[in-house]
Design a protein around this motif. Structure first.
Motif, PDB file in Angstrom:
ATOM      1  N   LEU A  88      74.051 -21.268  76.174  1.00  0.00           N
ATOM      2  CA  LEU A  88      73.255 -20.026  75.572  1.00  0.00           C
ATOM      3  C   LEU A  88      72.113 -20.938  75.088  1.00  0.00           C
ATOM      4  CD1 LEU A  88      75.767 -17.994  73.724  1.00  0.00           C
ATOM      5  CD2 LEU A  88      74.174 -17.371  75.521  1.00  0.00           C
ATOM      6  N   GLN A  89      72.102 -22.162  74.521  1.00  0.00           N
ATOM      7  CA  GLN A  89      71.185 -23.174  74.146  1.00  0.00           C
ATOM      8  C   GLN A  89      70.039 -23.386  75.293  1.00  0.00           C
ATOM      9  OE1 GLN A  89      72.063 -26.047  70.806  1.00  0.00           O
ATOM     10  NE2 GLN A  89      73.957 -25.917  72.018  1.00  0.00           N
ATOM     11  N   ARG A  90      70.608 -23.400  76.338  1.00  0.00           N
ATOM     12  CA  ARG A  90      69.779 -23.945  77.569  1.00  0.00           C
ATOM     13  C   ARG A  90      68.918 -22.682  78.077  1.00  0.00           C
ATOM     14  NH1 ARG A  90      74.737 -26.699  80.960  1.00  0.00           N
ATOM     15  NH2 ARG A  90      74.970 -28.747  79.603  1.00  0.00           N
ATOM     16  N   ALA A  91      69.640 -21.545  77.652  1.00  0.00           N
ATOM     17  CA  ALA A  91      68.989 -20.240  78.141  1.00  0.00           C
ATOM     18  C   ALA A  91      67.963 -19.685  76.894  1.00  0.00           C
ATOM     19  CB  ALA A  91      70.160 -19.309  78.322  1.00  0.00           C
ATOM     20  N   GLY A  92      67.749 -20.407  75.937  1.00  0.00           N
ATOM     21  CA  GLY A  92      66.864 -20.290  74.843  1.00  0.00           C
ATOM     22  C   GLY A  92      67.212 -19.571  73.774  1.00  0.00           C
ATOM     23  N   TRP A  93      68.572 -19.411  73.602  1.00  0.00           N
ATOM     24  CA  TRP A  93      69.071 -18.904  72.510  1.00  0.00           C
ATOM     25  C   TRP A  93      69.488 -20.067  71.259  1.00  0.00           C
ATOM     26  CZ3 TRP A  93      70.476 -13.803  71.491  1.00  0.00           C
ATOM     27  CH2 TRP A  93      70.376 -12.726  72.562  1.00  0.00           C
ATOM     28  N   LYS A  94      69.463 -19.627  69.954  1.00  0.00           N
ATOM     29  CA  LYS A  94      69.848 -20.575  68.828  1.00  0.00           C
ATOM     30  C   LYS A  94      71.031 -20.137  68.291  1.00  0.00           C
ATOM     31  CE  LYS A  94      64.790 -21.771  68.299  1.00  0.00           C
ATOM     32  NZ  LYS A  94      64.384 -20.709  69.529  1.00  0.00           N
ATOM     33  N   PRO A  95      72.292 -20.496  68.863  1.00  0.00           N
ATOM     34  CA  PRO A  95      73.261 -20.121  68.214  1.00  0.00           C
ATOM     35  C   PRO A  95      74.005 -20.741  67.209  1.00  0.00           C
ATOM     36  CG  PRO A  95      74.106 -21.255  70.382  1.00  0.00           C
ATOM     37  CD  PRO A  95      72.487 -21.411  70.242  1.00  0.00           C
ATOM     38  N   GLY A  96      74.701 -19.962  66.058  1.00  0.00           N
ATOM     39  CA  GLY A  96      75.127 -20.872  65.141  1.00  0.00           C
ATOM     40  C   GLY A  96      76.889 -20.252  65.480  1.00  0.00           C
ATOM     41  N   MET A 218      96.420  -8.865  83.304  1.00  0.00           N
ATOM     42  CA  MET A 218      95.678  -8.242  82.261  1.00  0.00           C
ATOM     43  C   MET A 218      95.241  -6.864  82.750  1.00  0.00           C
ATOM     44  SD  MET A 218      95.719 -10.343  79.695  1.00  0.00           S
ATOM     45  CE  MET A 218      94.512  -9.585  78.629  1.00  0.00           C
ATOM     46  N   PRO A 219      94.898  -5.805  81.866  1.00  0.00           N
ATOM     47  CA  PRO A 219      94.354  -4.530  81.996  1.00  0.00           C
ATOM     48  C   PRO A 219      93.305  -4.837  82.836  1.00  0.00           C
ATOM     49  CG  PRO A 219      94.054  -5.051  79.701  1.00  0.00           C
ATOM     50  CD  PRO A 219      95.085  -6.074  80.294  1.00  0.00           C
ATOM     51  N   GLN A 220      92.818  -3.830  84.014  1.00  0.00           N
ATOM     52  CA  GLN A 220      91.858  -3.821  84.907  1.00  0.00           C
ATOM     53  C   GLN A 220      90.425  -3.055  84.238  1.00  0.00           C
ATOM     54  OE1 GLN A 220      92.318  -5.948  87.584  1.00  0.00           O
ATOM     55  NE2 GLN A 220      94.229  -6.398  86.601  1.00  0.00           N
ATOM     56  N   ALA A 221      90.551  -2.670  83.025  1.00  0.00           N
ATOM     57  CA  ALA A 221      89.631  -1.670  82.531  1.00  0.00           C
ATOM     58  C   ALA A 221      88.337  -2.890  82.214  1.00  0.00           C
ATOM     59  CB  ALA A 221      89.967  -0.893  81.381  1.00  0.00           C
ATOM     60  N   SER A 222      88.434  -4.027  81.971  1.00  0.00           N
ATOM     61  CA  SER A 222      87.365  -4.863  81.478  1.00  0.00           C
ATOM     62  C   SER A 222      87.451  -6.028  82.547  1.00  0.00           C
ATOM     63  CB  SER A 222      87.534  -5.499  80.188  1.00  0.00           C
ATOM     64  OG  SER A 222      88.823  -6.100  79.985  1.00  0.00           O
ATOM     65  N   PRO A 223      86.231  -6.704  82.885  1.00  0.00           N
ATOM     66  CA  PRO A 223      86.100  -7.772  83.722  1.00  0.00           C
ATOM     67  C   PRO A 223      86.878  -9.118  83.281  1.00  0.00           C
ATOM     68  CG  PRO A 223      83.928  -7.700  82.413  1.00  0.00           C
ATOM     69  CD  PRO A 223      84.885  -6.311  82.098  1.00  0.00           C
ATOM     70  N   GLY A 224      87.394  -9.973  84.431  1.00  0.00           N
ATOM     71  CA  GLY A 224      87.959 -11.217  84.015  1.00  0.00           C
ATOM     72  C   GLY A 224      87.266 -12.256  84.816  1.00  0.00           C
ATOM     73  N   PHE A 225      87.493 -13.373  83.882  1.00  0.00           N
ATOM     74  CA  PHE A 225      86.708 -14.553  84.524  1.00  0.00           C
ATOM     75  C   PHE A 225      87.783 -15.836  84.506  1.00  0.00           C
ATOM     76  CE2 PHE A 225      83.416 -11.789  82.628  1.00  0.00           C
ATOM     77  CZ  PHE A 225      82.833 -11.921  83.742  1.00  0.00           C
ATOM     78  N   VAL A 226      87.792 -16.393  85.618  1.00  0.00           N
ATOM     79  CA  VAL A 226      88.790 -17.783  85.825  1.00  0.00           C
ATOM     80  C   VAL A 226      88.202 -18.691  85.057  1.00  0.00           C
ATOM     81  CG1 VAL A 226      89.918 -19.148  87.276  1.00  0.00           C
ATOM     82  CG2 VAL A 226      89.659 -16.717  87.821  1.00  0.00           C
ATOM     83  N   ALA A 337      80.090 -16.621  87.401  1.00  0.00           N
ATOM     84  CA  ALA A 337      79.735 -15.381  87.153  1.00  0.00           C
ATOM     85  C   ALA A 337      79.803 -14.979  85.799  1.00  0.00           C
ATOM     86  CB  ALA A 337      80.466 -14.197  87.851  1.00  0.00           C
ATOM     87  N   PHE A 338      80.594 -15.837  85.032  1.00  0.00           N
ATOM     88  CA  PHE A 338      80.511 -15.323  83.443  1.00  0.00           C
ATOM     89  C   PHE A 338      79.200 -15.544  82.674  1.00  0.00           C
ATOM     90  CE2 PHE A 338      81.430 -16.826  79.077  1.00  0.00           C
ATOM     91  CZ  PHE A 338      81.705 -15.929  78.487  1.00  0.00           C
ATOM     92  N   PHE A 339      78.570 -16.557  82.894  1.00  0.00           N
ATOM     93  CA  PHE A 339      77.497 -16.739  81.974  1.00  0.00           C
ATOM     94  C   PHE A 339      76.207 -15.966  82.375  1.00  0.00           C
ATOM     95  CE2 PHE A 339      79.473 -20.757  81.369  1.00  0.00           C
ATOM     96  CZ  PHE A 339      79.810 -20.781  80.146  1.00  0.00           C
ATOM     97  N   PRO A 340      75.910 -15.571  83.558  1.00  0.00           N
ATOM     98  CA  PRO A 340      75.095 -14.403  83.754  1.00  0.00           C
ATOM     99  C   PRO A 340      75.429 -12.975  83.233  1.00  0.00           C
ATOM    100  CG  PRO A 340      75.361 -15.618  86.015  1.00  0.00           C
ATOM    101  CD  PRO A 340      76.444 -16.059  84.856  1.00  0.00           C
ATOM    102  N   TRP A 341      76.769 -12.770  83.227  1.00  0.00           N
ATOM    103  CA  TRP A 341      77.241 -11.611  82.796  1.00  0.00           C
ATOM    104  C   TRP A 341      76.906 -11.637  81.064  1.00  0.00           C
ATOM    105  CZ3 TRP A 341      81.051 -10.849  78.746  1.00  0.00           C
ATOM    106  CH2 TRP A 341      81.665  -9.661  78.703  1.00  0.00           C
ATOM    107  N   GLN A 345      74.841  -9.170  78.826  1.00  0.00           N
ATOM    108  CA  GLN A 345      75.390  -8.224  77.844  1.00  0.00           C
ATOM    109  C   GLN A 345      74.522  -8.560  76.512  1.00  0.00           C
ATOM    110  OE1 GLN A 345      78.076  -6.077  78.070  1.00  0.00           O
ATOM    111  NE2 GLN A 345      78.130  -6.325  80.155  1.00  0.00           N
ATOM    112  N   LEU A 346      74.232  -9.571  76.320  1.00  0.00           N
ATOM    113  CA  LEU A 346      73.505  -9.785  75.027  1.00  0.00           C
ATOM    114  C   LEU A 346      72.192  -9.303  75.164  1.00  0.00           C
ATOM    115  CD1 LEU A 346      74.591 -13.667  74.413  1.00  0.00           C
ATOM    116  CD2 LEU A 346      75.148 -11.701  73.043  1.00  0.00           C
ATOM    117  N   ARG A 347      71.382  -9.372  76.169  1.00  0.00           N
ATOM    118  CA  ARG A 347      70.101  -8.773  76.457  1.00  0.00           C
ATOM    119  C   ARG A 347      70.359  -7.279  76.107  1.00  0.00           C
ATOM    120  NH1 ARG A 347      69.408 -12.165  80.949  1.00  0.00           N
ATOM    121  NH2 ARG A 347      70.145 -10.341  82.406  1.00  0.00           N
TER     122      ARG A 347
END
Length: 359
Positions: A88-96, A218-226, A337-341, A345-347
């Motif tokens: 997220l820092q590389r993408a320009g965010w300033k996380p805490g 896990m339930p299939q209603a939400s995405p899963g990322f390995v 695929a996780f970080f683009p997702w 979501q944050l946008r």
């Protein structure tokens, strides 16, 4: 006994990190089902109180992402939080980052900022590791809303909060909930105390991250990322020398190599070392957030002892022992695929803030 048999010289925790009967449905777990029913009713009542507004969740002025688990003990959340902070820092965010700071001393300030030179006994080991490796502002506190407010006051540049754990701490409203699972999955599938679950395995979440075999349950209603964990370099605690795994094994050829871990699932760490080709002569499994005293490694007769980076933070005072202690870096491969997702979501939540609050 041959070196490759790797006896556990002090097995204070079982191989799974959980009581053995949490991994199967036996007479003891069945006997505790009434207690599990009471636990479920109390948890449901609490969620209902937040949903109806009888209890108020504090809404931060910036997006909040909670990274947690539905089972007791560690599932590898902290490495994921670190990876997210870096991306997220590389993408320009300033996380805490906010955290409970499990294992810290009762007399520590509450809430308090975690500084890079802090004492892990005051801050907790995982928050200090996150502060040193991410460079992000980190605050800890028994109340996550208080820690979050203090962080934002001290660091007004922060435009995103990551909560390390806290899935069940509904007083902090959140925009995204990420559930992290490990190879143990749901154990026997029952709630505490009959099993390891804090909440139902199929509870609502925005995404699930974990090994492929656990995601299959896990339930299939939400995405899963390995996500896949693997070992990086090893660092000598006395000198700071950093070398690769193969070089470490060659240097200690013919010598006894041991491993110790005070984490949620020590056997997982030991298994990764063996898979990397390190012949362990013995292992020392300790409870999560264990405080290492002066005699912590006296029982281990080995020329080198491998420990986790988290445990290494608490070994600074062991001057006599440092010469044979090596900290092993843990690296995380996350589904590309996780970080683009996540950024999408944050946008969306920046354009339409606070689309989700705890329920």
């Amino acid at each position: 006994m041959s070196r490759t048999e790797a006896p556990t010289i002090q097995a204070q925790v079982p191989a799974s990190g959980w009581p053995a009967w949490w991994m199967r449905r036996c007479w003891l777990s069945r006997a505790l089902l009434p207690c599990a029913g009471l636990f479920a009713a109390l948890a449901a009542a609490r969620r209902l109180a937040y949903r109806r507004g009888w209890l108020k969740a504090w809404q931060a002025p910036v997006p909040v992402v909670v990274i947690g688990n539905v089972t007791v003990g560690g599932t590898g959340k902290t490495p994921l939080v670190l990876s997210m902070a870096e991306q997220l820092q590389r993408a320009g965010w300033k996380p805490g980052i906010v955290s409970r700071g499990y294992g810290r001393m009762a007399q520590a300030a509450d809430p308090m900022e975690v500084r890079a030179d802090a004492d892990p006994a005051l801050t907790g080991d995982e928050p200090l590791l996150l502060r040193r490796l991410s460079g992000c502002p980190v605050w800890v506190g028994s109340s996550r809303p208080q820690a979050a407010r203090a962080l934002l006051r001290a660091h007004p540049e922060v435009d995103l909060l990551l909560s390390d754990d806290g899935l069940q701490h509904l007083a902090l409203a959140r925009d995204l909930e990420l559930v992290v699972v490990d190879a143990r999955g749901p154990g026997n599938g029952w709630l505490l105390p009959a099993g390891p679950l804090r909440e139902p395995w199929n509870r609502r979440r925005d995404a699930t991250l974990g090994p492929r075999e656990a995601l299959a349950t896990m339930p299939q209603a939400s995405p899963g990322f390995v996500i896949r964990r693997h070992l990086g370099a090893v660092r000598q605690l006395a000198t700071g020398e950093r070398i690769g795994i193969e070089a470490f094994v060659q240097r200690h050829a013919g010598q006894a190599i041991a491993a110790a871990a005070g984490i949620g699932h020590p056997e997982q760490f030991f298994a990764m070392l063996r898979q990397a080709g390190i012949p362990l002569s013995s292992t020392l499994a300790l409870p999560d957030h264990h405080a290492f005293g002066a005699d912590a490694f006296v029982a281990i007769s080995a020329s080198a002892v491998l420990i986790t980076e988290k445990d290494a933070l608490k070994c600074k005072a062991l001057q006599i022992q440092l010469a044979r202690l090596w900290a092993v870096e843990l690296q995380l491969d996350v589904d590309p695929a996780f970080f683009p997702w996540l950024r999408a979501q944050l946008r969306a939540r920046t354009e339409y803030p606070h689309g989700f609050t705890p329920a």
